[in-house]
Design a protein around this motif. Structure first.
Motif, PDB file in Angstrom:
ATOM      1  N   GLU A   1     -11.576   3.220  -2.173  1.00  0.00           N
ATOM      2  CA  GLU A   1     -11.496   1.795  -2.090  1.00  0.00           C
ATOM      3  C   GLU A   1     -10.218   1.471  -1.814  1.00  0.00           C
ATOM      4  OE1 GLU A   1     -11.925  -2.817  -4.867  1.00  0.00           O
ATOM      5  OE2 GLU A   1     -12.579  -0.631  -5.477  1.00  0.00           O
ATOM      6  N   LEU A   2      -8.885   1.951  -2.410  1.00  0.00           N
ATOM      7  CA  LEU A   2      -7.561   1.662  -2.099  1.00  0.00           C
ATOM      8  C   LEU A   2      -7.818   1.730  -0.382  1.00  0.00           C
ATOM      9  CD1 LEU A   2      -5.110   0.004  -2.294  1.00  0.00           C
ATOM     10  CD2 LEU A   2      -4.535   2.515  -3.356  1.00  0.00           C
ATOM     11  N   ARG A   3      -8.381   2.740   0.261  1.00  0.00           N
ATOM     12  CA  ARG A   3      -7.609   3.199   1.539  1.00  0.00           C
ATOM     13  C   ARG A   3      -8.770   2.466   2.133  1.00  0.00           C
ATOM     14  NH1 ARG A   3      -8.518   8.634  -0.800  1.00  0.00           N
ATOM     15  NH2 ARG A   3     -10.722   8.633   0.315  1.00  0.00           N
ATOM     16  N   ARG A   4     -10.356   1.777   1.516  1.00  0.00           N
ATOM     17  CA  ARG A   4     -11.095   0.638   2.608  1.00  0.00           C
ATOM     18  C   ARG A   4      -9.846   0.065   3.196  1.00  0.00           C
ATOM     19  NH1 ARG A   4     -15.572   2.614  -0.322  1.00  0.00           N
ATOM     20  NH2 ARG A   4     -15.441   1.003  -1.841  1.00  0.00           N
ATOM     21  N   THR A   5      -8.888  -0.815   2.097  1.00  0.00           N
ATOM     22  CA  THR A   5      -9.073  -1.341   1.688  1.00  0.00           C
ATOM     23  C   THR A   5      -8.268  -0.872   3.273  1.00  0.00           C
ATOM     24  OG1 THR A   5      -9.161  -2.228  -0.548  1.00  0.00           O
ATOM     25  CG2 THR A   5      -7.377  -3.465   0.087  1.00  0.00           C
ATOM     26  N   ARG A   6      -6.753  -1.130   2.950  1.00  0.00           N
ATOM     27  CA  ARG A   6      -5.523  -1.017   3.808  1.00  0.00           C
ATOM     28  C   ARG A   6      -6.066  -0.130   5.552  1.00  0.00           C
ATOM     29  NH1 ARG A   6      -4.580   4.302   6.535  1.00  0.00           N
ATOM     30  NH2 ARG A   6      -2.497   4.229   7.822  1.00  0.00           N
ATOM     31  N   MET A   7      -8.172   0.274   6.017  1.00  0.00           N
ATOM     32  CA  MET A   7      -8.266   0.070   7.079  1.00  0.00           C
ATOM     33  C   MET A   7      -8.724  -1.730   7.211  1.00  0.00           C
ATOM     34  SD  MET A   7      -8.090   2.848   7.498  1.00  0.00           S
ATOM     35  CE  MET A   7      -8.302   3.122   9.246  1.00  0.00           C
TER      36      MET A   7
ATOM     37  N   TYR B   1       0.820  -1.404   0.127  1.00  0.00           N
ATOM     38  CA  TYR B   1       0.343  -0.098  -0.161  1.00  0.00           C
ATOM     39  C   TYR B   1       1.247   1.227   0.268  1.00  0.00           C
ATOM     40  CZ  TYR B   1      -3.046   3.397   1.777  1.00  0.00           C
ATOM     41  OH  TYR B   1      -3.642   5.162   1.416  1.00  0.00           O
ATOM     42  N   ARG B   2       1.848   1.117   0.452  1.00  0.00           N
ATOM     43  CA  ARG B   2       2.827   2.662   0.754  1.00  0.00           C
ATOM     44  C   ARG B   2       3.066   2.535  -0.653  1.00  0.00           C
ATOM     45  NH1 ARG B   2       4.046   0.443   6.191  1.00  0.00           N
ATOM     46  NH2 ARG B   2       5.262  -0.131   5.280  1.00  0.00           N
ATOM     47  N   CYS B   3       3.994   1.312  -0.980  1.00  0.00           N
ATOM     48  CA  CYS B   3       4.660   1.622  -2.642  1.00  0.00           C
ATOM     49  C   CYS B   3       3.668   2.279  -4.020  1.00  0.00           C
ATOM     50  CB  CYS B   3       5.393   0.142  -2.979  1.00  0.00           C
ATOM     51  SG  CYS B   3       6.897  -0.610  -1.942  1.00  0.00           S
ATOM     52  N   ILE B   4       2.376   1.914  -3.657  1.00  0.00           N
ATOM     53  CA  ILE B   4       1.293   2.688  -4.731  1.00  0.00           C
ATOM     54  C   ILE B   4       1.158   3.904  -3.826  1.00  0.00           C
ATOM     55  CG2 ILE B   4      -1.198   2.419  -5.203  1.00  0.00           C
ATOM     56  CD1 ILE B   4      -0.394  -0.848  -4.849  1.00  0.00           C
ATOM     57  N   ARG B   5       0.531   4.333  -3.088  1.00  0.00           N
ATOM     58  CA  ARG B   5       0.557   5.593  -2.559  1.00  0.00           C
ATOM     59  C   ARG B   5       1.794   6.197  -2.742  1.00  0.00           C
ATOM     60  NH1 ARG B   5       1.253   9.166   2.396  1.00  0.00           N
ATOM     61  NH2 ARG B   5      -0.278  10.369   1.927  1.00  0.00           N
ATOM     62  N   ASP B   6       3.061   6.050  -2.924  1.00  0.00           N
ATOM     63  CA  ASP B   6       3.482   7.170  -3.232  1.00  0.00           C
ATOM     64  C   ASP B   6       3.863   7.104  -4.554  1.00  0.00           C
ATOM     65  OD1 ASP B   6       4.710   7.050  -0.122  1.00  0.00           O
ATOM     66  OD2 ASP B   6       6.137   5.339  -0.174  1.00  0.00           O
ATOM     67  N   ARG B   7       4.065   6.255  -5.414  1.00  0.00           N
ATOM     68  CA  ARG B   7       4.249   6.346  -6.188  1.00  0.00           C
ATOM     69  C   ARG B   7       2.736   7.178  -6.912  1.00  0.00           C
ATOM     70  NH1 ARG B   7       6.205   2.750 -10.640  1.00  0.00           N
ATOM     71  NH2 ARG B   7       6.093   4.235 -12.505  1.00  0.00           N
ATOM     72  N   LEU B   8       1.512   6.887  -6.597  1.00  0.00           N
ATOM     73  CA  LEU B   8       0.160   7.790  -6.939  1.00  0.00           C
ATOM     74  C   LEU B   8       0.575   9.755  -6.714  1.00  0.00           C
ATOM     75  CD1 LEU B   8      -2.313   5.991  -5.433  1.00  0.00           C
ATOM     76  CD2 LEU B   8      -2.195   6.202  -7.943  1.00  0.00           C
TER      77      LEU B   8
ATOM     78  N   ILE C   1      -7.289  -3.899   6.106  1.00  0.00           N
ATOM     79  CA  ILE C   1      -5.527  -4.711   6.573  1.00  0.00           C
ATOM     80  C   ILE C   1      -5.112  -4.218   7.985  1.00  0.00           C
ATOM     81  CG2 ILE C   1      -3.229  -4.848   6.134  1.00  0.00           C
ATOM     82  CD1 ILE C   1      -4.565  -4.259   3.285  1.00  0.00           C
ATOM     83  N   LEU C   2      -5.109  -3.120   7.967  1.00  0.00           N
ATOM     84  CA  LEU C   2      -5.374  -2.919   9.709  1.00  0.00           C
ATOM     85  C   LEU C   2      -6.462  -3.200  11.011  1.00  0.00           C
ATOM     86  CD1 LEU C   2      -4.376   1.087   8.740  1.00  0.00           C
ATOM     87  CD2 LEU C   2      -2.433  -0.773   9.746  1.00  0.00           C
ATOM     88  N   ALA C   3      -7.490  -3.194  10.725  1.00  0.00           N
ATOM     89  CA  ALA C   3      -7.976  -3.898  11.264  1.00  0.00           C
ATOM     90  C   ALA C   3      -7.726  -5.413  11.159  1.00  0.00           C
ATOM     91  CB  ALA C   3      -9.546  -3.825  10.842  1.00  0.00           C
ATOM     92  N   GLY C   4      -7.762  -6.195  10.545  1.00  0.00           N
ATOM     93  CA  GLY C   4      -7.720  -7.922  10.838  1.00  0.00           C
ATOM     94  C   GLY C   4      -8.691  -8.345   9.854  1.00  0.00           C
ATOM     95  N   ASP C   5      -9.295  -7.608   9.185  1.00  0.00           N
ATOM     96  CA  ASP C   5     -10.793  -7.287   8.727  1.00  0.00           C
ATOM     97  C   ASP C   5     -10.705  -8.623   7.623  1.00  0.00           C
ATOM     98  OD1 ASP C   5     -13.372  -7.940   7.774  1.00  0.00           O
ATOM     99  OD2 ASP C   5     -13.932  -5.580   7.581  1.00  0.00           O
TER     100      ASP C   5
END
Length: 52
Positions: free
Chosen positions: A33-39, A15-22, A41-45
């Motif tokens: 959608e990508l931000r929700r996916t990150r959340m 995610y960090r690599c994609i964010r940095d590239r964007l 991942i953080l929540a272990g959902d």
């Protein structure tokens, strides 16, 4: 290290690599959608990610 934790850490690194590239190439933040996916991942959902 727990395999699930290692997978989450790897996913966050991607995610960090994609964010940095964007930001570097297009000067935009990731979309909703990508931000929700990150959340998820953080929540272990794993249900949100399709593994639960």
């Amino acid at each position: 290290m727990d395999d699930a934790l290692e997978a989450r850490l790897n996913a966050l690194a991607v995610y960090r690599c994609i964010r940095d590239r964007l930001l570097d190439d297009f000067e935009v933040e990731p979309g909703e959608e990508l931000r929700r996916t990150r959340m998820a991942i953080l929540a272990g959902d794993t249900g949100y990610l399709g593994f639960g």
